[in-house]
Design a protein around this motif. Structure first.
Motif, short mmCIF file in Angstrom:
data_model
loop_
_atom_site.label_atom_id
_atom_site.label_comp_id
_atom_site.label_asym_id
_atom_site.label_seq_id
_atom_site.Cartn_x
_atom_site.Cartn_y
_atom_site.Cartn_z
N MET A 296 0.82 -1.22 0.00
CA MET A 296 0.00 0.00 0.00
C MET A 296 0.85 1.26 0.00
SD MET A 296 -3.40 -0.61 2.35
CE MET A 296 -2.57 -1.38 3.75
N PHE A 297 1.81 1.33 0.93
CA PHE A 297 2.66 2.52 1.00
C PHE A 297 3.57 2.62 -0.22
CE2 PHE A 297 1.55 2.41 5.56
CZ PHE A 297 1.23 3.76 5.74
N GLY A 298 3.99 1.46 -0.74
CA GLY A 298 4.83 1.46 -1.93
C GLY A 298 4.10 2.05 -3.13
N LEU A 299 2.83 1.64 -3.31
CA LEU A 299 2.04 2.14 -4.44
C LEU A 299 1.64 3.61 -4.24
CD1 LEU A 299 -0.33 -0.89 -5.23
CD2 LEU A 299 1.39 0.09 -6.75
N PHE A 300 1.08 3.91 -3.08
CA PHE A 300 0.53 5.26 -2.91
C PHE A 300 1.61 6.31 -2.63
CE2 PHE A 300 -1.48 8.56 -0.15
CZ PHE A 300 -2.18 9.20 -1.17
N LEU A 301 2.57 6.00 -1.76
CA LEU A 301 3.60 6.99 -1.42
C LEU A 301 4.89 6.80 -2.23
CD1 LEU A 301 3.21 7.17 2.48
CD2 LEU A 301 2.27 8.72 0.75
N SER A 327 2.55 22.25 -15.27
CA SER A 327 2.98 22.95 -14.05
C SER A 327 3.42 21.88 -13.06
CB SER A 327 1.82 23.75 -13.45
OG SER A 327 0.77 22.90 -13.03
N TRP A 328 4.06 22.31 -11.98
CA TRP A 328 4.55 21.36 -10.99
C TRP A 328 3.41 20.59 -10.34
CZ3 TRP A 328 9.26 19.77 -11.14
CH2 TRP A 328 10.29 20.63 -11.55
N ILE A 329 2.29 21.27 -10.07
CA ILE A 329 1.17 20.60 -9.40
C ILE A 329 0.52 19.57 -10.33
CG2 ILE A 329 -0.53 22.39 -10.05
CD1 ILE A 329 -0.43 20.34 -6.76
N LEU A 330 0.45 19.88 -11.64
CA LEU A 330 -0.09 18.92 -12.59
C LEU A 330 0.83 17.70 -12.72
CD1 LEU A 330 -1.44 21.26 -15.42
CD2 LEU A 330 -2.80 19.80 -13.91
N LEU A 331 2.13 17.96 -12.75
CA LEU A 331 3.10 16.87 -12.82
C LEU A 331 2.99 15.99 -11.57
CD1 LEU A 331 5.48 15.49 -14.29
CD2 LEU A 331 7.02 17.05 -13.07
N TYR A 332 2.77 16.64 -10.41
CA TYR A 332 2.62 15.88 -9.17
C TYR A 332 1.35 15.02 -9.22
CZ TYR A 332 1.75 14.77 -4.29
OH TYR A 332 1.47 14.10 -3.11
N GLY A 333 0.25 15.58 -9.73
CA GLY A 333 -1.00 14.82 -9.84
C GLY A 333 -0.84 13.59 -10.70
N VAL A 334 -0.14 13.73 -11.82
CA VAL A 334 0.12 12.59 -12.70
C VAL A 334 1.02 11.57 -12.01
CG1 VAL A 334 1.25 11.87 -14.85
CG2 VAL A 334 -0.29 13.83 -14.85
N SER A 335 1.98 12.07 -11.22
CA SER A 335 2.87 11.18 -10.46
C SER A 335 2.08 10.32 -9.47
CB SER A 335 3.92 12.00 -9.71
OG SER A 335 4.71 12.75 -10.60
N ILE A 376 -7.98 8.08 -6.75
CA ILE A 376 -8.86 9.12 -6.21
C ILE A 376 -8.09 10.39 -5.91
CG2 ILE A 376 -10.30 9.75 -4.22
CD1 ILE A 376 -11.04 6.70 -4.11
N VAL A 377 -6.95 10.26 -5.21
CA VAL A 377 -6.16 11.46 -4.85
C VAL A 377 -5.58 12.12 -6.09
CG1 VAL A 377 -4.13 12.27 -3.59
CG2 VAL A 377 -5.64 10.58 -2.54
N GLY A 378 -5.05 11.32 -7.02
CA GLY A 378 -4.50 11.87 -8.25
C GLY A 378 -5.56 12.62 -9.04
N TYR A 379 -6.76 12.04 -9.14
CA TYR A 379 -7.86 12.68 -9.86
C TYR A 379 -8.23 14.02 -9.21
CZ TYR A 379 -12.56 13.58 -11.67
OH TYR A 379 -13.66 14.17 -12.23
N LEU A 380 -8.35 14.03 -7.87
CA LEU A 380 -8.74 15.26 -7.17
C LEU A 380 -7.70 16.36 -7.34
CD1 LEU A 380 -10.23 13.76 -3.87
CD2 LEU A 380 -11.47 14.80 -5.79
#
Length: 387
Positions: A296-301, A327-335, A376-380
């Protein structure tokens, strides 16, 4: 029929179908129909040609047979992208390659941190390193123009490199005792395929027949049978001539023909037979054990830290540049979305623990939880971020 065809053309459709069949599998396994579901998974299927016999339960026919077709499609995509697509130049490949490296290293290290010293548990170190490309791209498609095309290309290239890494991991770490005879037959089949490619043989059926021989020999060799799909894909000509002397791409035609079958039949069927987690005897305490926590932590974090962290380093050091209109926030969301391991993580889980129930399905549930949390978090993040 037209409505179904239109629905299938949407990028999000494959991801939605995967969610539906996963819920169906969970319902069947945890309802009065659980015996029917279990019997379906273990339905014996046998093929025999003289002394050659392949007898497996339906579950393994899906995992070893149909998934070989999935990896064949991945091989075709990798070949096309490397030869003339998004991975064909150093500039194009730099950022997704570095990001993919981080997306494999950090999740593995997270898992190892939880399970160090437990030899059997450590077999699962590669489970959180995978990304489900169909699911991740499906989430992006729901966001429309909120996410620039450059980031979609970044995610697709990263996922393809990630899949290539999974192929290498399976080849190196998830093979059993090898059969010299079967390996020799596989080598001969590969040589024949190579010669056919060099001689510009343009007959699909010829490649398929030799490919089946390759798959059977690899299946019997101790190397995982899905690797035969990748090896076959690399031997399919990207450019050929038909009998009329007209140029065509056999690899692209096969990729096009297989895409819907893989997205709407093979992957959903794989999810259906592997996601049926028996939660009747599963307690919250079991999810707190090292293996499920590592997954779980490996996948999500781990995934988001690896992909975003390595991307940030590459961009800040000038090795690569931020994708256009991003932008950095969009790149983070995709990450964060790369933490959707789902079908690929379930597949590696089945190899790592040989489909045993030693963890009482907590390992597979951890894959689902880590993947859905990432989705869910990436989408939000991407939904609320500004370009």
């Amino acid at each position: 029929m037209k409505a179904i065809e239109a629905w299938m053309k949407k990028e999000s459709s494959a991801g939605i179908l995967l969610i539906f069949v996963t819920i169906a599998a969970l319902f069947l396994q945890n309802s009065f129909l659980s015996n029917f579901y279990t019997s379906f998974l273990h339905t014996p299927v046998e093929i025999r040609f003289g002394d050659l016999q392949i007898a497996k339960p339906l579950l393994l026919w899906v995992n070893d047979g149909l998934m070989a077709i999935f990896f064949f499609l991945i091989g075709l995509e990798v070949k096309r992208e490397v030869m003339e697509g998004h991975l064909s130049s150093l500039k194009q490949v730099t950022l997704p390659a570095i990001a993919a490296l981080g997306g494999m290293m950090i999740p593995a290290l997270v898992f190892i941190a939880f399970n160090k010293g437990e030899s059997f548990a450590m077999n699962g170190w590669a489970i959180p390193t995978a990304t489900d490309i169909a699911f991740a791209l499906g989430i992006l498609s729901l966001l429309g123009s909120r996410v620039p095309v450059s980031l979609k290309i970044f995610l697709m290239a990263l996922a393809i490199i990630d899949d290539l890494g999974a192929i290498v991991i399976i080849a190196l770490f998830y093979t059993s005792d090898l059969s010299t005879l079967s390996i020799s037959i596989a080598a001969v089949a590969l040589l024949i395929l190579f010669l056919m490619n060099r001689m510009e043989v343009a007959i699909k059926s010829a490649y398929i027949i030799v490919g089946i021989v390759l798959w059977v020999s690899v299946l019997k060799s101790g190397v995982h049978a899905t690797l035969a799909g990748v090896a076959l894909a690399f031997m399919i000509p990207l450019s050929s001539k038909n009998k009329k002397g007209e140029h065509f791409s056999m690899a692209k035609e096969m990729e096009h023909d297989l895409h819907k079958w893989v997205a709407f039949v093979i992957l959903p069927l794989f999810a259906f037979v592997n996601a049926g987690i028996d939660m009747k005897g599963l307690s919250p305490a079991q999810l707190m054990e090292p293996v499920p926590l590592g997954i779980m932590f490996g996948l999500f974090l781990g995934k988001q830290a690896g992909v975003f962290g390595f991307s940030w380093l590459a961009i800040k050091t000038g090795i690569a540049s931020l994708p256009k209109e991003s932008s950095w926030i969009l790149l983070y969301g995709v990450s964060v979305l790369t933490g959707i391991g789902f079908t690929m993580s379930l597949f590696i889980d089945s190899l790592a623990y040989n489909d045993t129930q030693i963890y009482h399905y907590a390992d597979k549930l951890a894959v689902l939880l880590g993947s859905f949390l990432s989705a869910i978090v990436g989408y939000l993040i991407l939904r609320t971020a500004k370009r």
